[in-house]
Design an enzyme around this catalytic site. Sequence first.
Site, PDB file in Angstrom:
ATOM      1  CE1 TYR A 101      -3.647   2.650   1.202  1.00 30.51           C
ATOM      2  CE2 TYR A 101      -1.690   3.645   2.170  1.00 30.51           C
ATOM      3  CZ  TYR A 101      -2.999   3.737   1.766  1.00 30.51           C
ATOM      4  OH  TYR A 101      -3.669   4.933   1.916  1.00 30.51           O
ATOM      5  CD  GLU A 190      -5.829   4.616  -0.826  1.00 33.09           C
ATOM      6  OE1 GLU A 190      -5.935   5.076   0.312  1.00 33.09           O
ATOM      7  OE2 GLU A 190      -6.747   3.982  -1.399  1.00 33.09           O
TER       8      GLU A 190
END
Length: 379
Positions: A101, A190
Amino acid sequence: MDLYEHQGKELFARAGIPVSEGRVATTPEEARAATEELGGPVVVKAQVLVGGRGKAGGIRLANTPEEAEAHAAAILGMDIRGHVVRRLWIEKASDIAREYYLSVTFDRGEKTPLFMFTTQGGIDIEEVAETNPEALVRLHVDPLEGFQPWQARRLVYGAGIDDPGEQKQVAAIVEKLYGAFVGFDAMLCEVNPLIVTPDGEVKALDSKFTVDDNALYRHPDVAEMRDVEAADPRERLAREKGVTYVKLDGEIGILGNGAGLVMATLDVIDQVGGRPANFCDLGGGGDAQGVVDALEVITSDEQVEAILFNIFGGITRCDEVARGILAALGQMAIEDPIVVRLDGTNAEEGRRLLTEAAPANVYVEETMLSAAEKVVSLK
Ligand code: GDP
Ligand code: MN
């Protein structure tokens, strides 16, 4: 403005971040053709402005064009947490060894961009932050100094990546993501998951990209990516008419001049036990057309039962606004009760004009509190 995954990936690609090849499709036939063109297995991905598509069944692997067509037929029209799927992204499928992530966003408290990185990707980042906080590496970038290469290394080592080839690729992606974040005036970039393939290749498998609305004038190509059909119909109408409007979920329609005054009005409505149906700022003017436009947007919400005008006359005088309101009410029929609070420059004249000429469902008040109490009692 939130971008679809495929749009975010297009910006990633322009910034030099590796992504998989893909095509947009809006019908099962297009999905089939896209799969034929791409060759080999693909992923059929719902394009909606909400996360958690995988869990909702909006992301499916297909080995053949026929399978892609069938998945497309199943996903198109699907409702994913209030968002109906009307377009798909057909992407060459990747083999996944690991899911990481990576994101950069604004830390409002620190007033600087903040990177977050963890090797525990693929799942909700909130879950990682809660159950495994030490696995989440956080790093601020001083916006004046700009991004420094050591910062990428700190993220990579901090997360415990020890393969040199992987370290290099992730560090390069971190730096490019910061470039995209600044270059496109983003609020959020993101990547979840950032994957490592079995061959050790690192790439962005998903994208969540939010661009600052106020900077869109600098990026006309990004501004064009807006999907007008996906917006709330009232907010779309407001945008077309140049009305500053945000839908809320109460019954009192609110209209004021000045964002601060409208915010205060929302608080006062709440204080007297009402619930605002919207935020709506008339801005500096108060001419009839501006009032008509705003009222059209506000009354298109079936939940609205009563309307409050809260006007403080400064440069725009209250008598002008009163004339604007009268002209607007002459052009359109509104049955809901309307309470008007006028204060400031020429308030008395404004109130007199309204009291003399307004329809019977219009009530004039002098203070914000009395107007709020009145409108809540009338709903
Ligand atoms: P989200 O659920 O909305 O966050 O959508 P993502 O694009 O992140 O996809 C969800 C999950 O689907 C990923 O975490 C992967 O596990 C899986 N997935 C997506 N694309 C591929 C792919 O190309 N190959 C494989 N094997 N899995 C994929
Ligand atoms: Mn994702």
